[in-house]
Design a protein around this motif. Structure first.
Motif, PDB file in Angstrom:
ATOM      1  N   LYS A   1       0.850  -1.198   0.000  1.00 19.37           N
ATOM      2  CA  LYS A   1       0.000   0.000   0.000  1.00 19.37           C
ATOM      3  C   LYS A   1       0.884   1.246   0.000  1.00 19.37           C
ATOM      4  N   ILE A   2       0.523   2.235  -0.801  1.00 11.69           N
ATOM      5  CA  ILE A   2       1.313   3.462  -0.921  1.00 11.69           C
ATOM      6  C   ILE A   2       0.541   4.614  -0.282  1.00 11.69           C
ATOM      7  N   THR A   3       1.193   5.297   0.666  1.00 14.34           N
ATOM      8  CA  THR A   3       0.636   6.510   1.282  1.00 14.34           C
ATOM      9  C   THR A   3       1.702   7.605   1.228  1.00 14.34           C
ATOM     10  N   SER A   4       1.288   8.841   1.556  1.00  9.34           N
ATOM     11  CA  SER A   4       2.229   9.969   1.538  1.00  9.34           C
ATOM     12  C   SER A   4       2.078  10.787   2.814  1.00  9.34           C
ATOM     13  N   ASP A   5       3.223  11.204   3.376  1.00 11.34           N
ATOM     14  CA  ASP A   5       3.209  12.077   4.559  1.00 11.34           C
ATOM     15  C   ASP A   5       3.024  13.541   4.182  1.00 11.34           C
ATOM     16  N   ILE A   6       3.139  13.849   2.909  1.00 10.88           N
ATOM     17  CA  ILE A   6       3.041  15.233   2.437  1.00 10.88           C
ATOM     18  C   ILE A   6       1.606  15.513   2.015  1.00 10.88           C
TER      19      ILE A   6
ATOM     20  N   ASP B   1       9.346   3.013 -10.593  1.00  7.28           N
ATOM     21  CA  ASP B   1       8.675   3.835 -11.611  1.00  7.28           C
ATOM     22  C   ASP B   1       7.989   5.015 -10.934  1.00  7.28           C
ATOM     23  N   LEU B   2       7.980   6.183 -11.615  1.00  7.67           N
ATOM     24  CA  LEU B   2       7.362   7.386 -11.062  1.00  7.67           C
ATOM     25  C   LEU B   2       5.847   7.296 -11.259  1.00  7.67           C
ATOM     26  N   LEU B   3       5.137   7.090 -10.165  1.00  5.55           N
ATOM     27  CA  LEU B   3       3.693   6.885 -10.218  1.00  5.55           C
ATOM     28  C   LEU B   3       2.914   8.196 -10.127  1.00  5.55           C
ATOM     29  N   ILE B   4       3.235   9.017  -9.116  1.00  5.05           N
ATOM     30  CA  ILE B   4       2.498  10.268  -8.861  1.00  5.05           C
ATOM     31  C   ILE B   4       3.497  11.366  -8.535  1.00  5.05           C
ATOM     32  N   GLU B   5       3.258  12.587  -9.055  1.00  2.00           N
ATOM     33  CA  GLU B   5       4.099  13.744  -8.750  1.00  2.00           C
ATOM     34  C   GLU B   5       3.270  14.815  -8.049  1.00  2.00           C
ATOM     35  N   LEU B   6       3.850  15.378  -6.975  1.00  2.00           N
ATOM     36  CA  LEU B   6       3.217  16.475  -6.238  1.00  2.00           C
ATOM     37  C   LEU B   6       3.909  17.792  -6.579  1.00  2.00           C
ATOM     38  N   ASP B   7       3.246  18.904  -6.240  1.00  2.00           N
ATOM     39  CA  ASP B   7       3.805  20.236  -6.501  1.00  2.00           C
ATOM     40  C   ASP B   7       5.145  20.399  -5.772  1.00  2.00           C
ATOM     41  N   THR B   8       6.175  20.938  -6.481  1.00  2.32           N
ATOM     42  CA  THR B   8       7.527  21.041  -5.915  1.00  2.32           C
ATOM     43  C   THR B   8       8.030  22.486  -5.803  1.00  2.32           C
ATOM     44  N   SER B   9       7.158  23.477  -6.022  1.00  3.56           N
ATOM     45  CA  SER B   9       7.624  24.866  -6.028  1.00  3.56           C
ATOM     46  C   SER B   9       8.220  25.274  -4.677  1.00  3.56           C
TER      47      SER B   9
ATOM     48  N   ASP C   1      13.223  25.650  -0.696  1.00  5.79           N
ATOM     49  CA  ASP C   1      13.837  25.137   0.534  1.00  5.79           C
ATOM     50  C   ASP C   1      15.233  24.576   0.253  1.00  5.79           C
ATOM     51  N   ILE C   2      15.404  23.928  -0.869  1.00  2.64           N
ATOM     52  CA  ILE C   2      16.711  23.387  -1.236  1.00  2.64           C
ATOM     53  C   ILE C   2      17.719  24.506  -1.485  1.00  2.64           C
ATOM     54  N   LEU C   3      17.308  25.555  -2.183  1.00  5.34           N
ATOM     55  CA  LEU C   3      18.210  26.678  -2.456  1.00  5.34           C
ATOM     56  C   LEU C   3      18.667  27.347  -1.165  1.00  5.34           C
ATOM     57  N   GLU C   4      17.746  27.543  -0.235  1.00  6.96           N
ATOM     58  CA  GLU C   4      18.104  28.161   1.049  1.00  6.96           C
ATOM     59  C   GLU C   4      19.058  27.263   1.839  1.00  6.96           C
ATOM     60  N   ALA C   5      18.798  25.981   1.849  1.00 11.70           N
ATOM     61  CA  ALA C   5      19.658  25.046   2.587  1.00 11.70           C
ATOM     62  C   ALA C   5      21.052  24.990   1.970  1.00 11.70           C
TER      63      ALA C   5
ATOM     64  N   LYS D   1      15.076  15.403   0.682  1.00 13.34           N
ATOM     65  CA  LYS D   1      14.131  14.312   0.941  1.00 13.34           C
ATOM     66  C   LYS D   1      12.703  14.781   0.733  1.00 13.34           C
ATOM     67  N   ASN D   2      12.411  15.964   1.214  1.00 13.12           N
ATOM     68  CA  ASN D   2      11.068  16.518   1.032  1.00 13.12           C
ATOM     69  C   ASN D   2      10.740  16.660  -0.451  1.00 13.12           C
ATOM     70  N   GLN D   3      11.752  17.046  -1.227  1.00  7.78           N
ATOM     71  CA  GLN D   3      11.572  17.159  -2.675  1.00  7.78           C
ATOM     72  C   GLN D   3      11.327  15.778  -3.291  1.00  7.78           C
ATOM     73  N   ASN D   4      12.131  14.778  -2.877  1.00 10.32           N
ATOM     74  CA  ASN D   4      11.986  13.431  -3.427  1.00 10.32           C
ATOM     75  C   ASN D   4      10.662  12.783  -3.027  1.00 10.32           C
ATOM     76  N   ASP D   5      10.203  13.085  -1.794  1.00 12.95           N
ATOM     77  CA  ASP D   5       8.933  12.521  -1.333  1.00 12.95           C
ATOM     78  C   ASP D   5       7.748  13.024  -2.137  1.00 12.95           C
ATOM     79  N   ARG D   6       7.936  14.084  -2.850  1.00 17.33           N
ATOM     80  CA  ARG D   6       6.867  14.604  -3.715  1.00 17.33           C
ATOM     81  C   ARG D   6       6.823  13.862  -5.047  1.00 17.33           C
ATOM     82  N   LYS D   7       7.787  12.977  -5.254  1.00 15.82           N
ATOM     83  CA  LYS D   7       7.777  12.094  -6.421  1.00 15.82           C
ATOM     84  C   LYS D   7       7.523  10.681  -5.898  1.00 15.82           C
ATOM     85  N   ILE D   8       6.292  10.233  -5.955  1.00 17.34           N
ATOM     86  CA  ILE D   8       5.882   8.962  -5.371  1.00 17.34           C
ATOM     87  C   ILE D   8       6.187   7.846  -6.373  1.00 17.34           C
ATOM     88  N   LYS D   9       7.104   6.942  -5.976  1.00 11.83           N
ATOM     89  CA  LYS D   9       7.540   5.868  -6.864  1.00 11.83           C
ATOM     90  C   LYS D   9       7.006   4.516  -6.383  1.00 11.83           C
TER      91      LYS D   9
END
Length: 435
Positions: A87-92, A111-119, A124-128, A241-249
């Motif tokens: 079963k696939i769930t998302s914390d985001i 395989d990339l199943l679902i993509e979430l908004d990454t704006s 957050d990545i640039l600031e880090a 990780k937060n960015q990758n979690d928005r790409k549900i594989k």
């Protein structure tokens, strides 16, 4: 002899001829009729009968004993389930930008199943990354020590502070003399003393800074800067990780068996998708206590699926030592390969399980066995003669029996017609009879 007499004699001769023919038919046929009756189907265990010693030989069909491996089986029903299902769930909780597969599609692992908004996650990545670069620069500076220019600047500050100190010392000395001659007030003398104190503090501070600068950073300061760098690295990893979690594989290869996602919807805490791998099928059967100890892990099983009219081989992978809840039977897990994916989760199967086994034993068809007073016997056919012989049955199933004594491999026994035999009677064998 007149014509009337000739007619009477002809009729008498005809009657005598008819009686002779009838008598021959009745006495010649019974043996053949007797031999064929009662020998029609094998399988049932009857009792032999006493045949007339003057009768002709009895016709029988024989079966031949053979050496081989014997099994007895039970058949149970079982339901097919996927060996792997995730079963696939998302914390985001964010909006879905794309869904790349649909219900029933085959997918491979990752395989990339679902993509979430990454704006937001991209920012957050640039600031880090910026924070990490700053922490790295501070640590590098502390480890490499000050530049010569920085030391020169600090030495200049020390000279300025020294000059100022001398000036204030001289000024205070003059003010002290003027105060002694009562040319200035006590307040003016105190002001001169305060300026002297400030100049002394500035000089001491400048000297200390120059000393520290020449000595380089202290261990405590370096540890602090290393800790800041580590925190910056962790923050960057968290952002990535937060960015990758928005790409549900997809976590496994299989088939999309459930999907609750549409582009534009906001993902929820519920199950988003289910990936089912049916390349291997797991069957669960519930076995009576009468047979549970006859089963062995690793034993081969056969599963027939009526819905697709196909049979598959598999093996027992687990036997529970306790009964299932709300049942009086023991769960047994089995596994079969399903490379063509024709078996679907939820299908029912008739499973054959081996409950008795014997290897390299003498086996004969059940058609040959007879029983009398609780004991088994057979008629061995040799040299056109039936010989009664007692046998001991070790194991048996519907079709065959394992003989532990009284029979050798390759011996022929009567099957069809066995009920009409007695010890020593002559027989004729007909074609037929299977092992």
């Amino acid at each position: 002899m007149n014509k009337k007499t000739i007619i009477v004699l002809t009729l008498l001769l005809s009657l005598v001829s008819f009686n002779f023919s009838s008598t021959f038919f009745i006495t010649a046929e019974p043996a053949a009729v007797y031999a064929q009756s009662g020998g029609g189907g094998g399988g049932g265990r009857g009792q032999g009968v006493e045949a007339d010693s003057d009768a002709a030989s009895v016709a029988v069909e024989t079966v031949e004993s053979f050496r081989g491996d014997f099994t007895d089986e039970i058949t149970v029903t079982a339901k097919a389930e996927a060996k792997k299902e995730v079963k696939i769930t998302s914390d985001i909780r964010d909006f879905i930008t794309s869904v790349n597969y649909q219900l029933g599609d085959e997918v491979e692992k990752n395989d990339l199943l679902i993509e979430l908004d990454t704006s937001d996650s991209e920012l957050d990545i640039l600031e880090a990354e910026a924070a990490l670069k700053s922490a790295e620069a501070d640590l590098e500076e502390a480890l490499n020590g000050p530049l010569k220019a920085e030391i020169a600047q600090q030495e200049a500050r020390v000279k300025e502070a020294e000059s100022e100190l001398k000036l204030q010392q001289e000024n205070y000395q003059r003010q002290k003399e003027l105060y002694a001659d009562e040319y200035i007030s006590k307040q003016e003398l105190e002001q001169a003393a305060n300026k002297l104190t400030a100049a002394e503090s500035s000089y001491i501070s400048a000297e200390k800074s120059l000393e520290l600068l020449k000595a380089g950073a202290r261990k405590e300061q370096i540890k602090k800067l290393e800790s800041q760098k580590l925190r910056a690295e962790l923050n960057l990893k968290r952002a990535v990780k937060n960015q990758n979690d928005r790409k549900i594989k997809t976590p496994i290869s299989g088939i999309v068996s459930y999907l609750n996602a549409q582009a534009g919807d906001k993902i929820t805490a519920d199950t988003t998708a289910i990936i089912t791998d049916i390349s291997q099928i797991e069957l669960t059967a519930y076995i009576s206590e009468l047979y549970i100890n006859d089963l062995e892990k690793g034993e081969t099983i056969k599963a027939y699926f009526n819905s697709i009219d196909q049979e598959f081989e598999g093996e027992i992978i687990g036997i529970s030592p306790r009964t299932a809840e709300a049942r009086n039977t023991f769960p047994v897990k089995m596994q079969i390969d399903n490379p063509e994916k024709v078996i679907k989760a939820g299908m029912n199967a008739a499973v054959s399980l081996i409950t008795a086994r014997a290897n390299d034993v003498v086996i004969i068809s059940q058609d040959a066995l007879l029983e009398e007073n609780g004991e088994n016997y057979i008629y061995i056919i040799k040299d056109s003669t039936a010989k009664r012989r007692s046998v001991k049955v070790f194991l048996e199933n519907e079709d065959h029996a394992v003989i532990s004594s009284g029979l050798e491999e390759g011996e022929k026994a009567a099957a069809v017609g066995k009920e009409n035999l007695r010890d020593g009677i002559k027989v004729t064998t007909a074609a037929g009879g299977e092992q």
